[in-house]
Write an enzyme that holds these catalytic residues in place. Structure first.
Site, PDB file in Angstrom:
ATOM      1  N   THR A 294       0.831  -1.204   0.000  1.00 19.59           N
ATOM      2  CA  THR A 294       0.000   0.000   0.000  1.00 19.59           C
ATOM      3  C   THR A 294       0.863   1.250   0.000  1.00 19.59           C
ATOM      4  O   THR A 294       1.760   1.402   0.835  1.00 19.59           O
ATOM      5  CB  THR A 294      -0.918   0.020   1.242  1.00 19.59           C
ATOM      6  OG1 THR A 294      -1.736  -1.154   1.231  1.00 19.59           O
ATOM      7  CG2 THR A 294      -1.806   1.247   1.244  1.00 19.59           C
ATOM      8  N   CYS A 380      24.514   5.648   8.526  1.00 14.12           N
ATOM      9  CA  CYS A 380      24.275   4.212   8.356  1.00 14.12           C
ATOM     10  C   CYS A 380      25.445   3.364   8.837  1.00 14.12           C
ATOM     11  O   CYS A 380      25.326   2.157   9.001  1.00 14.12           O
ATOM     12  CB  CYS A 380      23.969   3.901   6.893  1.00 14.12           C
ATOM     13  SG  CYS A 380      22.545   4.797   6.265  1.00 14.12           S
TER      14      CYS A 380
END
Length: 456
Positions: A294, A380
């Site tokens: 979605t 990261c």
């Protein structure tokens, strides 16, 4: 309407009575460990993770993430409240208005990079877009194309995707970069083989801010028959991008690097000549099968609004941020010696200033700058104590790589914040150098590199 909704929510939160909640929210609130939240004492001192600071630090880490622009928040809020429909619901108004908002946002993202809206696919972020691009393209063409080219300074998700392909039998060439961080175009051209499928080069490096020659790389790839992929997470809305002019076939984009929400990104996939990729996720076939799941309307609306604002204000932001970068660099260099800029100053996004301070230990400097939110490299990989692999690829000595600090300047950074950052950085570097015997030796004129240190 959106701004009034935003004001109502802020007012409601501010005036909310202190009472027990009667829904599952109460359970969630009660289960939140208080030790994980920052504590503030009577004097206003904030304490978290063993660090005490007098106030919230000023924020100069814009490459890690950016604050949401208030105009973006105003665009998002109605789609969390009244317009909450699933954009894939085709039988009623709630779905129709959400679908319309998603398509309007798709057009805004496309306009910022000179693409057709049909070439834009929404994802959860640039990491997912990079994975789809690198793995998806090579897997689709696995029978004819078995070779990938990238650089040693790419984002970790691109490098790890390439290593994954190597385990699957593909060949990968990791190109070195020049000392200024730019790719050697001659070496790139010579490295492309008949079975080279993809060339992946980051547009703006997240650690050192260098801007690669995208148009030249795209031209080489077109001539040699390879598809050009670029990770443009740090470039979108900051430097002009034209996918046609630059010959880009695949491009990864992020929402939270351009003052939009976290959790949303986009993938550009060229239609003519068509670039084919294999989906990396199975599901309901949303986003024309490229990325099932979605579509999160509020996040997509936020990214679209952020792109629209960036398109209007990119030139102004660039001039203002350039002036702030110059103020920061000149202010530090006027008071400190042994300050080195990592990466090209000429071919650089000005909002990223990566500096190394000689004779200073980087972790100590970071801890000393606790009232300035900066980093030593990519968010990261910041948990690693190893020197930045990006700086090592530039040929930076290990001791200087360990002393690097990345200052990230953005749309909402002020001159007063820059001046405070200069003052605190200079003060901390001077403090650490006073404790450094190496710095004392240098001041006495001793060439440290000529010393033969005894082995114990």
């Amino acid at each position: 309407m959106a701004s009034s909704v935003s004001r109502l929510i802020r007012r409601a939160l501010a005036n909310a009575p202190s009472r027990r909640l009667s829904t599952a929210t109460a359970v969630a609130a009660s289960e939140t460990p208080l030790s994980s939240l920052p504590k503030e004492d009577e004097a206003g001192t904030i304490s978290m993770k063993g660090v005490k600071i007098s106030a919230r630090p000023l924020y100069l880490d814009m490459q890690a993430t950016t604050p949401v622009d208030p105009r973006v928040l105003d665009a998002i809020l109605p789609f969390y409240l009244a317009r909450f429909g699933n954009p894939h619901s085709r039988t009623h108004l709630y779905g129709w208005e959400s679908e319309s908002a998603v398509e309007a946002s798709r057009a805004r993202v496309a306009a910022l990079v000179g693409a057709d809206p049909k070439e834009i696919f929404f994802t959860s972020g640039a990491t997912e877009s990079n994975n789809i691009s690198v793995k998806g393209f090579m897997r689709f063409h696995r029978t004819r194309k078995r070779h990938v080219i990238t650089t040693q300074t790419e984002h970790k998700c691109v490098l790890d995707s390439c290593r994954y392909l190597q385990q699957d039998g593909f060949e990968v060439t990791y190109l070195p970069v020049r000392p200024d961080g730019l790719v050697d175009l001659g070496l790139l051209a010579d490295s492309i083989r008949p079975d080279t499928g993809l060339v992946s080069v980051m547009a703006v490096n997240n650690e050192i801010g260098v801007v690669q020659p995208l148009e030249e790389i795209g031209h080489i790839c077109r001539e040699k028959g390879a598809v050009f992929h670029t990770d443009a997470a740090q470039a979108l809305g900051k430097i002009p991008i034209d996918v046609e002019k630059m010959g880009i076939g695949l491009m990864s984009l992020s929402g939270h690097k351009i003052y939009g929400p976290k959790g949303v990104g986009a993938l550009y996939v060229r239609r003519r000549p068509r670039v084919r990729i294999e989906p990396q996720m199975s599901g309901g076939g949303q986003e024309r099968g490229i990325r099932s799941g979605t579509v999160p309307t509020p996040l997509v609306v936020g990214m679209g609004a952020a792109c629209e604002i960036a398109m209007k204000e990119m030139e102004y932001d660039s001039k203002r941020i350039s002036a702030l970068q110059e103020r920061l660099l000149n202010g530090i260099r006027a008071r400190l010696d042994g300050v080195v800029v990592n990466g090209s100053l000429e071919h650089r996004y000005p909002g990223n200033l990566n500096l190394s301070f000689a004779y200073v230990e980087g972790e100590s400097l970071l801890m000393g700058l606790k009232e300035v939110a900066v980093s030593s490299g990519s968010a990261c990989t910041s948990a690693s104590l190893e020197p930045s692999y990006v700086l090592r690829a530039l040929g930076v000595d290990e001791d200087m790589a360990h002393t690097s600090i990345r200052f990230g300047i953005g749309r909402f950074t002020t001159e007063a914040e820059i001046d405070k950052a200069i003052e605190m950085t200079v003060k901390q570097v001077e403090k650490l150098r006073e404790m450094s015997p190496l710095y004392e030796m240098v001041k006495e004129g001793i060439d440290i590199k000529s010393i033969q240190w005894a082995q114990h």
